[in-house]
Every structure is written in structure tokens, then in C-alpha cells.
Design a protein around this motif. Structure first.
Motif, PDB file in Angstrom:
ATOM      1  N   ARG A   1      42.976 109.976  11.552  1.00 15.84           N
ATOM      2  CA  ARG A   1      43.171 109.049  10.440  1.00 15.84           C
ATOM      3  C   ARG A   1      43.264 107.614  10.936  1.00 15.84           C
ATOM      4  NH1 ARG A   1      48.165 110.647   7.104  1.00 15.84           N
ATOM      5  NH2 ARG A   1      46.877 112.468   6.691  1.00 15.84           N
ATOM      6  N   LEU A   2      43.922 107.423  12.089  1.00 17.97           N
ATOM      7  CA  LEU A   2      44.062 106.086  12.652  1.00 17.97           C
ATOM      8  C   LEU A   2      42.698 105.512  13.037  1.00 17.97           C
ATOM      9  CD1 LEU A   2      46.163 103.971  13.408  1.00 17.97           C
ATOM     10  CD2 LEU A   2      46.316 105.021  15.672  1.00 17.97           C
ATOM     11  N   LYS A   3      41.799 106.365  13.498  1.00 17.13           N
ATOM     12  CA  LYS A   3      40.452 105.909  13.845  1.00 17.13           C
ATOM     13  C   LYS A   3      39.743 105.362  12.612  1.00 17.13           C
ATOM     14  CE  LYS A   3      36.014 107.606  15.595  1.00 17.13           C
ATOM     15  NZ  LYS A   3      35.275 108.803  16.073  1.00 17.13           N
ATOM     16  N   ARG A   4      39.881 106.078  11.461  1.00 23.00           N
ATOM     17  CA  ARG A   4      39.244 105.605  10.235  1.00 23.00           C
ATOM     18  C   ARG A   4      39.856 104.270   9.791  1.00 23.00           C
ATOM     19  NH1 ARG A   4      39.742 111.183   8.597  1.00 23.00           N
ATOM     20  NH2 ARG A   4      41.484 110.616   7.243  1.00 23.00           N
ATOM     21  N   ILE A   5      41.169 104.139   9.960  1.00 26.08           N
ATOM     22  CA  ILE A   5      41.834 102.896   9.559  1.00 26.08           C
ATOM     23  C   ILE A   5      41.351 101.734  10.398  1.00 26.08           C
ATOM     24  CG2 ILE A   5      44.068 101.712   9.557  1.00 26.08           C
ATOM     25  CD1 ILE A   5      45.338 104.325   8.674  1.00 26.08           C
ATOM     26  N   LEU A   6      41.259 101.923  11.717  1.00 28.19           N
ATOM     27  CA  LEU A   6      40.825 100.837  12.593  1.00 28.19           C
ATOM     28  C   LEU A   6      39.383 100.430  12.305  1.00 28.19           C
ATOM     29  CD1 LEU A   6      42.431 102.062  15.935  1.00 28.19           C
ATOM     30  CD2 LEU A   6      43.126 100.097  14.567  1.00 28.19           C
ATOM     31  N   THR A   7      38.574 101.371  11.830  1.00 26.58           N
ATOM     32  CA  THR A   7      37.181 101.054  11.496  1.00 26.58           C
ATOM     33  C   THR A   7      37.086 100.185  10.248  1.00 26.58           C
ATOM     34  OG1 THR A   7      36.485 103.166  12.454  1.00 26.58           O
ATOM     35  CG2 THR A   7      34.935 102.065  10.978  1.00 26.58           C
ATOM     36  N   VAL A   8      37.976 100.422   9.268  1.00 27.70           N
ATOM     37  CA  VAL A   8      37.875  99.737   7.976  1.00 27.70           C
ATOM     38  C   VAL A   8      38.697  98.454   7.934  1.00 27.70           C
ATOM     39  CG1 VAL A   8      38.337  99.988   5.493  1.00 27.70           C
ATOM     40  CG2 VAL A   8      37.450 101.915   6.798  1.00 27.70           C
ATOM     41  N   ALA A   9      39.824  98.422   8.640  1.00 30.25           N
ATOM     42  CA  ALA A   9      40.785  97.331   8.491  1.00 30.25           C
ATOM     43  C   ALA A   9      40.184  95.983   8.872  1.00 30.25           C
ATOM     44  CB  ALA A   9      42.019  97.608   9.341  1.00 30.25           C
ATOM     45  N   GLY A  10      40.560  94.959   8.101  1.00 31.64           N
ATOM     46  CA  GLY A  10      40.133  93.593   8.380  1.00 31.64           C
ATOM     47  C   GLY A  10      41.097  92.622   7.739  1.00 31.64           C
ATOM     48  N   ARG A  11      40.630  91.411   7.495  1.00 26.33           N
ATOM     49  CA  ARG A  11      41.477  90.427   6.829  1.00 26.33           C
ATOM     50  C   ARG A  11      41.800  90.894   5.406  1.00 26.33           C
ATOM     51  NH1 ARG A  11      42.130  85.721   9.272  1.00 26.33           N
ATOM     52  NH2 ARG A  11      42.681  84.691   7.315  1.00 26.33           N
TER      53      ARG A  11
END
Length: 801
Positions: free
Chosen positions: A418-428
Motif C-alpha cells: 500500500r505504501l508503494k501505491r501511496i508514494l507513486t501517487v502522492a504529490g503537492r
């Protein structure tokens, strides 16, 4: 930075919506809708991403709240979805039945009622604009109302031809029945009939004839009884009458079909208007449902911040609040929902929440994220007025256990996936919620991965809310700029968490304290402390001392704040009193000057009169002019008159004694003596003066006690009475008390017709209301409101005189 929000074209990932339980909020919301199409619109509601759309949705929610509070629910109707009905009309020659036409009529009347009610509401500009877009179709509504009855029957007024045919059919039926009745009473046919009644078979009038006498009557057999003893015969004499009835029935059916075809064609011509109206009514129903849920939550419309930040005051988890308000058993005590302040300043990027288990860490994080999603969906949020939040998009969460046997994922592997998906999507402008950061594996390695994750999310410009028990992560928050700790408060006396957040310090996990409270052996806990190690014990002790110091400092600050508020109030009162005294002093001086001027004017008039009466030789004109100038000069030099008072300076005074204030020229009452100062009452205002600035009467004067006679009020003020009670979202016992008081108030105000708005829901409130009304002797009757005014959602009550 606010303008960048509109660049997001995708909503938050579905897994975050599910983890944050946004779908449950939507389920609650859908239960507050009134129509089928409003229900569907509510179930499809998702967080918005365009800033202007979010602002408009929140403004409409606020308008709906005020509109319902001021004038009751909007008349959006309670009809069914017309899309399927109108879709069938795309086929030429397709005809609607009477029930379909009744649904169309209800939709037309609801649109007209909504437009009349809302279109000119200046306090609700956005909702008014929607109402003004509703197409008015009065001709269609009138045509259907004239043609179709409440039970779905086609009325005689549908067309003149239909009325004429039905009249002829009625007459022919009467004529044929009379002919058959004369046969039943014919003496020559006595014993032929099994019974003296006329019945129908295959749409034709027949007589029951005994089988053994069938030869005595000419006619046609249409049926035989189950026993075979009775034949249902159409006498030959009634053949022509029955034939005429059948022809008229066919003509009536043909005319009824023609009426339905004409009405269907009328509906077909305004099909697009009806679809557009339904979409608007669904939108209004959704906004009304949002307002009703907001009332159940005691929710407010938050302010949208221009920079990424959170400042949510007294926040409550909406699901806990809704569950408590809608399903609480009055005989069962439930846990109080404790509000929490959620804060992340614009110059902070990460909030690390730590503290004991069951202390509310995860609930606090989920509350913050869920309230952001609700605000983006145009929903008011349960918090205090003045709360601010930035509409973060997307909102990503890693909460709970992601263990999957089918995918061969452990708990830790699930978190990493789940953390991998979050790091892929997260931005400003992204809000990330991470629960139990760094757990599920070796603490040292887990902490290292957690810190690296936080670094990457901060570099991406995201805002992070996280919980943890690891001291390394707490220390990271103390050392890194823009990262702040928050502790869940723990009551050392009761050994229970208080569910409040305190910012700026880390929280202790209190594992040993909780274990002791749960009854683990003391020897085991002592052994555990030995294994803990000196460094860990010192670290825990430091955190606990910090929390104790924080509590003591907070108490001191609260005390200082109370003292400051009292001092400010005292200063404000003194300044107000000073202004009032100065105003009174000036008024007294003005009054004195005016009185002196009046007396001088009178004296001048008298002197002039004397001059005029005096003989010319007694006083020359020059002498009279000189005397007049002298009088005017004396008038100009006259000082302002001052009140005369006693001259004795008091050495001691008593409470209730009357003293004189020379500087003000007024009497005052002594309330109390403090050293060399006296607290005085001047016309209901308090002031302090030194004793040497006061004067004492000789003999001394005191306030006479006033004996007041009891007054009997001959009139009881009443509040304005509104003949409508809204109990949507109330518990049954609470609603029953409100209804009893409402009915009593209605009798006091001589109301004859009142309305009780209970909504649809599962029908529990509606049944309770009507059972209660049925037992009231002062209720003449009750019924559901008209469909255009709410239908089964509202009960209209008629009261006795």
C-alpha cells in the motif's frame, strides 16, 4: 497554491475511500433523501476536485440548512424515477398507463411547488438559480389531473365523448337489469330460478336457473355451478341489451385508450423538460438531505484555506456522532464523544501522534482525513465554527491490516504494498495518513524505512498525519523543521486515556501502566522493566516528565488566562462607568446652565417691563441703555451654578450610608469599604472613590429599606407559534416528548391544523407519530400530506376546537 487544486482530474483512490469509511457516510446521507432519484444521486456522491465546484457545493449546503430552518423542507416530491418511463416514449405509438401518468403528474407538481417556494429566495441565490431553471408545465399537469383519478382510474372529465359513452352504458345497464328483474318476479316463471339475483358471466348479465327447469326459459348457457344444479343463462329477451352493453364497453375502452394516447403524446413532447426537471429535483433533494444530515451531526460549513493546512476545532468523527444520534437506546448509557482539535499549520508538513493504545490516535487521524473528504464532497463537517481546512486531493491512507493469505502477503508486506501505491501517487496538495508507522517488522529497520518514507513525502510536497510508538520517529519530529509531535493525553489518576491531543511533545505508550491496569502480575512487570534497559527507562521517564510539566503549565496558562479575562472585564466595566458618569455630569451641567439662562431671561424681561413703565424724566434713554449693557455683562460673567453639599470629610463610613461626591455633585450609596476607599452605587453603577474625596452629611443619612410588595403577573408572554414540527433524525423518545409539547402549544394557540415532518427512512418515526396521534383525545384526525408537499414524509393533523 489554491489554483493548482483544479489540476487534479482524478478522485482519491478507492482503497482510501473505503479505509476512511467514506462509503458509510454516503450510506447515512442516502437515508436522508426523499425521492428515488435523490437517493441515487446521493449514493453516487464522491469527493470533488475542482475548487469552484467545492465552494459552490458547500455554499448550497449552507443555503439548504438556513432554508429548512426558516421555512421547513423543500417540496421536492416523493415520486419515482421517470427515466425508464420516458425512455419507453422514445418508441412511437408506445402508450403510458395511468400509474405512469400519475407519476408524471407528481413530478410536474413537485417542480411547480419547488419553483414557487425557492425561486425568489434572495438568501439562497444558488438554490434559487436551480429552482428558476425548473420548467413549468401547468397544462400537462392540469390535463393529467383532469383525466386520471387518485386511484389511477380514468375520470369522466377526461373527454366529453367518454363521459357521454359512460352515461349511455350506465343507462343501458339499468334498462337490461330492470328487464331481468321483471323476469325474476314473473309468476309464470316461479320455480325456474335458483335465486332471485342477477349476476355476470363473460361480461354479460345472466340469471341462475335450476337445471331441472332449464327448458322453461329460452336463452344461452354461459356457465354451470360446481354442483351442476345451477345454469347461468342469458335469457333471449336480454340478448339485445347485453349486446348493446358490450358495444358500449368496447367504445368506452377505445375512448379511454385514445385519452391515454393523447396524454402520452403530451408527455412525449416535453420529455426533455421532464428529464431536466428530475435532475434539478434530484440535486435539490440531495442538498436537502445534506442539510438534514448536518442537523443530525450539528455540523457546520468549514472555511477553505488558501494554503495546505488544517485547523479543525472540536472535531468529532461523523460516524460516531451519527450512530449516537440515530441508534442510541435511551435506557442504555453510551460513551461520550470527546471532541479533538486537529491542527497542522501551513509551515508544517508532518504531524506525528504518539501515546497509549486505545487513546484515540487512529480515530484522530481518520477523523481529520474523513472531514477533508466530506468537505470536498460539499458536506458540512462536525466541528466548531471558525474551523479551516485545505481541500487536499487526493487523500491517501494506510490504516489497518492488509494481510492476505490468497496473495501470500503478511501484515508488513501488505503495508509495504500500500505504501508503494501511496508514494507513486502522492504529490503537492496530497494528504497522507499513515497508521502505526514503522511497525510490523524489526523496530530499528521499521523506523529507518518510516523516516525515509517521511523524507520522500516531504520532498514531494505532501502533508502527512502519522501515528507511532517508536522513539526514533518521535525524536525525528523533535529535530526536523516542519515536523511536529502531538501526544494523546493520559490521566495518571484514573490510568485511562482522555482522547485529547497536546501539540509539541511526544506521548508515552504507557504499556506498563495499561498492563498493570489490566491485571498482569507485578512480578512479570518488574522483570519486564529489567529487560527494558536503562536507556529506554530514562527515555520513557523523560517523556512522562514532559507530559507532567505540560499539564502543569497548561493549568497555569488556563488560570492566567482566566485572570486576564477577569481583569479585562473589570477594566471594561470601569471605563464604561467612567463614560456614563461623565455623560451624566455633562448633562447636569447643561441642565444647570439652561436653568440659569432661563432665570436670567426672565429677569431681563421684568427689568425691561419696569423701564417701559418708568417716566421719561426719571431715566433718560442713554441711562437705560447703560443699564441694559450692565445686565448683559453680569450675565456673561456669571459662573456655572454648582450644587451645594456638605463640607465634612468622613473619617469613617457605614454600608448603606449616603455620601456626597463634590466632583460630580451627586449623592451615592456606600456598598462596602476597602481601606481608605469606598465602593459606591451611583444609579445602579459601581465606582470607587477615596474617602477624602467624599463628603458626609450631618446628621448622617442612610438608605431607607424599600419594602416591595409581590407582584402578580396578569399576562404570560408567549413565543410565536409555528404550526410545523421537524423531528427528522430524532430518537423516538425525544421525538415523542417534542410532539407532546407541540400539541399542547397548538391547543394554547388555538391552532386547528398542524404538520409533523418525520421523513421517510425506515418508517419508524412515522409509525410512532401516528400511533401517538391515534391515542390523543384532542386529535380529530390525521393524514399524509399531498405528494407535492412531501407525501408520506409529513403527517397533517387536525385538532379539536
Amino acid at each position: 497554491m489554491m489554483g493548482h487544486l483544479s489540476q487534479y482530474t482524478e478522485a482519491s483512490p478507492a482503497d482510501s475511500l473505503v479505509q476512511l469509511e467514506f462509503d458509510k457516510i454516503i450510506a447515512f446521507l442516502a437515508g436522508f433523501t426523499q425521492t428515488a432519484y435523490g437517493y441515487e444521486k446521493a449514493t453516487l456522491l464522491r469527493p470533488l476536485t475542482d475548487l469552484s465546484t467545492i465552494e459552490s457545493a458547500l455554499q448550497e449546503a449552507g443555503e439548504a440548512q438556513r432554508l429548512i430552518e426558516d421555512s421547513g423542507p423543500m417540496p421536492v416530491g416523493s415520486g419515482k424515477d421517470l427515466r425508464g418511463t420516458l425512455q419507453r416514449l422514445k418508441t412511437e405509438g408506445m402508450r403510458l398507463d395511468t400509474e405512469d401518468l400519475r407519476d408524471v403528474q407528481a413530478a410536474v407538481e413537485a417542480a411547480m411547488a419547488c419553483r414557487r417556494r425557492i425561486a425568489d429566495c434572495h438568501d439562497s441565490p444558488l438554490l434559487s438559480a436551480h429552482a428558476r431553471a425548473l420548467a413549468l408545465l401547468p397544462d400537462l399537469g392540469t390535463a393529467i389531473r383532469r383525466s386520471i383519478g387518485p386511484g389511477g382510474e380514468i375520470l369522466d372529465t377526461a373527454s366529453p365523448a367518454l363521459a357521454e359513452l359512460r352515461q349511455k352504458l350506465k343507462q343501458e345497464r339499468v334498462r337490461t337489469k330492470r328487464q331481468l328483474e321483471s323476469m325474476l318476479s314473473d309468476e309464470s316463471l316461479q320455480g325456474v330460478f335458483q335465486d332471485t339475483l342477477i349476476t355476470e358471466r363473460n361480461g354479460r348479465y345472466v340469471l341462475p336457473v335450476r337445471t331441472d327447469h332449464s327448458g322453461r326459459l329460452k336463452g344461452f348457457v354461459h356457465d354451470v355451478s360446481a354442483t351442476g344444479q345451477t345454469l347461468f343463462m342469458e335469457p333471449s329477451a336480454a340478448l339485445d341489451g347485453n349486446n348493446r352493453i358490450q358495444r358500449l364497453l368496447r367504445d368506452v375502452q377505445h375512448e379511454e385508450n385514445r385519452v391515454l394516447e393523447n396524454l402520452s403524446q403530451s408527455v412525449r413532447q416535453v420529455r426533455s423538460d421532464l428529464l431536466a426537471n428530475q435532475e434539478i429535483l434530484a440535486h435539490l433533494d440531495l442538498r436537502q438531505a445534506i442539510a438534514r444530515m448536518a442537523a443530525a451531526l450539528d455540523a457546520v460549513v468549514p472555511e477553505l484555506a488558501k494554503q495546505p493546512m488544517l485547523s479543525i476545532k472540536a472535531a468529532r468523527h461523523p460516524l460516531l456522532a451519527l450512530t449516537k444520534s440515530r441508534h442510541q437506546d435511551p435506557d442504555q448509557k453510551t460513551a461520550e464523544i470527546i471532541p479533538v482539535d486537529l491542527r497542522l499549520d501551513h509551515d508544517q508538513s508532518v504531524l506525528i501522534v504518539s501515546g497509549p493504545n486505545t487513546g484515540g490516535k487512529t480515530v484522530s487521524l481518520k477523523t481529520a482525513a474523513l472531514l477533508v473528504l466530506m468537505a470536498r464532497a460539499g458536506l458540512p463537517i462536525p466541528c466548531a465554527q471558525g474551523s479551516q481546512l485545505f481541500p487536499f486531493a487526493p487523500v491517501l491512507a494506510d490504516i489497518g491490516d492488509e494481510q492476505s493469505i490468497e496473495q501470500s502477503l503478511s501484515t508488513f508486506s501488505g503495508h509495504l504494498t500500500r505504501l508503494k501505491r501511496i508514494l507513486t501517487v502522492a504529490g503537492r496538495n496530497t494528504l497522507v495518513v499513515l497508521d502505526e508507522l514503522g511497525t510490523g517488522t524489526d523496530p530499528v529497520e521499521g523506523a529507518a524505512l518510516a523516516l525515509a518514507t517521511l523524507d520522500q513525502l516531504r520532498q514531494a510536497g505532501s502533508r502527512v498525519l502519522a501515528t507511532t510508538h517508536l522513539h526514533v520517529i518521535k525524536g525525528y519530529a523533535q529535530l526536523e523543521e516542519g515536523v511536529v509531535n502531538a501526544a494523546v493525553e493520559f490521566d495518571e489518576d484514573t490510568l485511562l486515556p482522555t482522547y485529547r491531543l497536546h501539540y509539541g511533545i511526544p506521548g508515552a505508550s504507557q504499556a506498563f501502566t495499561i498492563a498493570e491496569r489490566l491485571g498482569l502480575p507485578a512480578g512479570l512487570l518488574d522483570k519486564a522493566e529489567e529487560y527494558l534497559g536503562h536507556g529506554e527507562r530514562e527515555g520513557m521517564a523523560i517523556i512522562e516528565r514532559l507530559q507532567a510539566l505540560r499539564i502543569a503549565l497548561e493549568q497555569e496558562l488556563n488560570t492566567a488566562d482566566l485572570l486576564r479575562q477577569e481583569a479585562e472585564e473589570e477594566l471594561s466595566q470601569q471605563q464604561k462607568l467612567k463614560r456614563e458618569i461623565e455623560g451624566r455630569r455633562q448633562a447636569i451641567l447643561d441642565e444647570t446652565r439652561q436653568e440659569g439662562s432661563r432665570l436670567l431671561a426672565q429677569a431681563e424681561a421684568q427689568l425691561r417691563e419696569l423701564f417701559q413703565k418708568a417716566k421719561p424724566d426719571r431715566a433718560k434713554a442713554k441711562d437705560r441703555a447703560e443699564m441694559t449693557r450692565s445686565i448683559r455683562s453680569i450675565r456673561q460673567r456669571l459662573p456655572a451654578a454648582k450644587p451645594q453639599g456638605p463640607e465634612t470629610v468622613p473619617s469613617n463610613v457605614a454600608v448603606g450610608e449616603i455620601l456626597f461626591v463634590p466632583s460630580l455633585g451627586v449623592d451615592v450609596e456606600v456598598l462596602r469599604v476597602v481601606g481608605q476607599e469606598a465602593e459606591l452605587n451611583l444609579g445602579g453603577k459601581r465606582l470607587r472613590q477615596k474617602l477624602d474625596s467624599l463628603r458626609q452629611y450631618q446628621p448622617r443619612r442612610h438608605v431607607k429599606p424599600v419594602q416591595t410588595q409581590p407582584r402578580i403577573r396578569d399576562q404570560v408572554p408567549r413565543q410565536p407559534f409555528r404550526p410545523r414540527l421537524v423531528i427528522v433524525g430524532k430518537r423516538a423518545d425525544e421525538a415523542q416528548n417534542l410532539i407532546d409539547r407541540f400539541l399542547d402549544e397548538a391547543q394554547l394557540h388555538n391552532a386547528r391544523r398542524i404538520e409533523i415532518v418525520h421523513g421517510a427512512g425506515q418508517g419508524i418515526l412515522r409509525r410512532m407519530v401516528r400511533e401517538l396521534l391515534a391515542e390523543r383525545p384532542d386529535v380529530l384526525g390525521f393524514q399524509a400530506a399531498d405528494m407535492a408537499e412531501g407525501g408520506e414524509n409529513i403527517t397533517v393533523v387536525d385538532l379539536q376546537n
